[in-house]
Design an enzyme around this catalytic site. Structure first.
Site, short mmCIF file in Angstrom:
data_model
loop_
_atom_site.label_atom_id
_atom_site.label_comp_id
_atom_site.label_asym_id
_atom_site.label_seq_id
_atom_site.Cartn_x
_atom_site.Cartn_y
_atom_site.Cartn_z
N ASP A 96 5.08 -71.56 -7.23
CA ASP A 96 6.00 -71.22 -6.13
C ASP A 96 6.24 -69.73 -6.10
OD1 ASP A 96 6.56 -73.99 -5.90
OD2 ASP A 96 8.18 -73.78 -7.37
N HIS B 103 8.64 -73.32 -10.08
CA HIS B 103 7.33 -73.64 -10.63
C HIS B 103 6.55 -72.33 -10.57
CE1 HIS B 103 8.45 -77.53 -8.73
NE2 HIS B 103 7.84 -78.07 -9.75
#
Ligand code: XUL
Ligand code: CO
Length: 441
Positions: A103, A100
């Site tokens: 992240d 993501h």
């Protein structure tokens, strides 16, 4: 560059009799199964969120694993995460990764500042990939669900401002995916669902979700994204009812909005079981509808009703999963992403490796057993025979569109009774065939 896991060697394949915890027992990347190496058949991917970020925090307690990677500054930590991720992939012979956006790099106040920092980390990853082309991006995605602005959803938020912000964030995520040569882009409806219909305009929310998907797909294609777009179905959690409930629901949605040629499925095992389906069921629905794409490999706990994201160790389920994958023709742009986290009590750096080894060995076993099931042929033959009545006579006429309802009435009246056309389903026998093939001791 610092080595993060000094005590962990590159994990060797030692075979089924090995008792060395830091060795593969079944995953031999170079072994050929049904014409391709295991490495090519399985296409394992590391999930950035669980592996590089997940520290074991749960609703009842703080983290147990140290995932600071020795850095307190967010940018330095984001880069250390990249270095550590590449070391983990190297040591485990994993070729792919998934992320993501958040992240990779956290939020820094304004969207512009956040984007600038994300670019820095994406460029850093790109430099590493240029040096080591064996590492590839399986898919990227945008984390449009953790920040408070997404409390009522992103693409299905009642606020048009939140919709616009989400579109902008996803635009950047697809640009980052393209920059890293990603072969996929995932949409998981983080909070795209509802808690109560008393405050929800479901029709508008679904129309808007389709509008957002169409914009992203068109934009992605316009900047040269040639990979696959996936929706990852999930029935609930975090919302009570998620719109992408299961594969069948998503297919209905895609067809309604004319998106069915543009989007495939990323099927997650634990999401299938949350929807009261087997993992195999979800894979079969995707395969039968030509939308099988990629897999989030994990498993739930049958005694718990939530998304536990455990590393997959159930070899039986992995076998039936790989059976579907092989029958679908294998992975093309997709692969097996471990959307899985070590248990909160498995908190040491070594546990990262032990849990990946467990998951990879489970799928290697599943692949080999599935290949044997196909070579064995008894399941295929049984199913073929069971439907033999559709290949001749009245069955063939129905399939060829030659039989009218009047013809069928005449046929049934002449027969008078048809129970004797049925044969046993032989479920127990077939389950014993699967056992025999898997355990062949
Ligand atoms: C959440 C989940 C996500 C997606 C990507 O249950 O599976 O991590 O895989 O957004
Ligand atoms: Co997932």
């Amino acid at each position: 560059m610092a080595e993060f896991f000094k005590d962990i060697p590159k994990i060797p394949f030692k075979g089924v009799n090995s008792t060395d915890p830091l060795s593969f027992k079944y995953y031999d990347p170079d072994e050929v199964v049904l014409g391709k190496t295991m490495r090519e058949q399985l296409k394992f991917a590391l999930s950035w969120w669980h592996t590089m970020g997940g520290d074991g925090t749960d609703m009842f307690g703080v983290g147990t694993a140290d995932k600071s990677w020795g850095e307190s500054d967010p940018t330095a930590r984001a880069k250390a995460k990249v270095d550590a991720a590449f070391e983990i992939m190297d040591k485990l012979s994993i070729d792919y990764f998934c992320w993501h956006d958040r992240d990779l790099s956290p939020e820094y106040g304004s969207l512009a500042a956040t984007n600038e920092k994300l670019d820095e980390i994406v460029d850093y990853i790109k430099e590493k990939m240029d040096k080591d082309p064996t590492k590839k991006l399986l898919w990227g995605t945008a984390k449009c669900f953790d920040h408070p602005r997404f409390m009522h959803g992103a693409g299905t938020s009642p606020s048009a401002d939140v919709f616009a912000f989400s579109a902008a964030q996803i635009k950047k995520a697809i640009e980052s995916t393209v920059k890293l040569g990603g072969s996929g882009y995932v949409f998981w409806g983080g909070r795209e669902g509802y808690e109560t219909l008393l405050n929800t305009n479901m029709g508008l929310e679904l129309d808007n979700m389709a509008r957002l998907l169409r914009m992203v797909i068109d934009y992605g294609r316009s900047i040269g994204f040639t990979g696959d777009f996936y929706i990852e179905p999930k029935p609930k959690e975090p919302t009570k009812h998620q719109y992408d409930f299961d594969t069948a629901t998503v297919i209905g949605f895609l067809r309604k909005y004319g998106l069915d040629k543009d989007i495939k499925m990323n099927i997650e095992a634990n999401h299938a079981t949350l929807a009261q389906h087997t993992f195999q069921h979800e894979l079969r629905v995707a395969r039968d509808n030509g939308v099988f794409g990629s897999i989030d490999a994990n498993q739930g706990d049958p005694l718990l009703g939530w998304d536990t994201d455990q590393f997959p160790t159930n070899a039986y389920d992995a076998t039936l999963c790989m059976y579907e994958v092989l029958k679908a023709g294998g992975f093309t742009n997709g692969g097996l992403n471990f959307d899985a986290k070590a248990r909160r009590g498995s908190f040491t750096p070594e546990d990262i490796f032990l849990s990946y080894i467990a998951g990879m060995d489970t799928f290697a076993l599943g692949l080999k057993a599935a290949a044997k099931l196909i070579e064995d042929g008894r399941l295929d033959k049984f199913v073929e025979d069971r439907y033999a009545s559709w290949t001749t006579g009245i069955g063939k006429d129905i399939i060829d569109g030659k039989a009218t309802i009047d013809d069928l009435e005449k046929y049934a009246l002449e027969k008078g009774e048809v129970t004797d056309s049925l044969s046993s389903g032989r479920q127990e026998y077939l389950e014993s065939v699967v056992n025999q093939v898997i355990f062949n001791l």
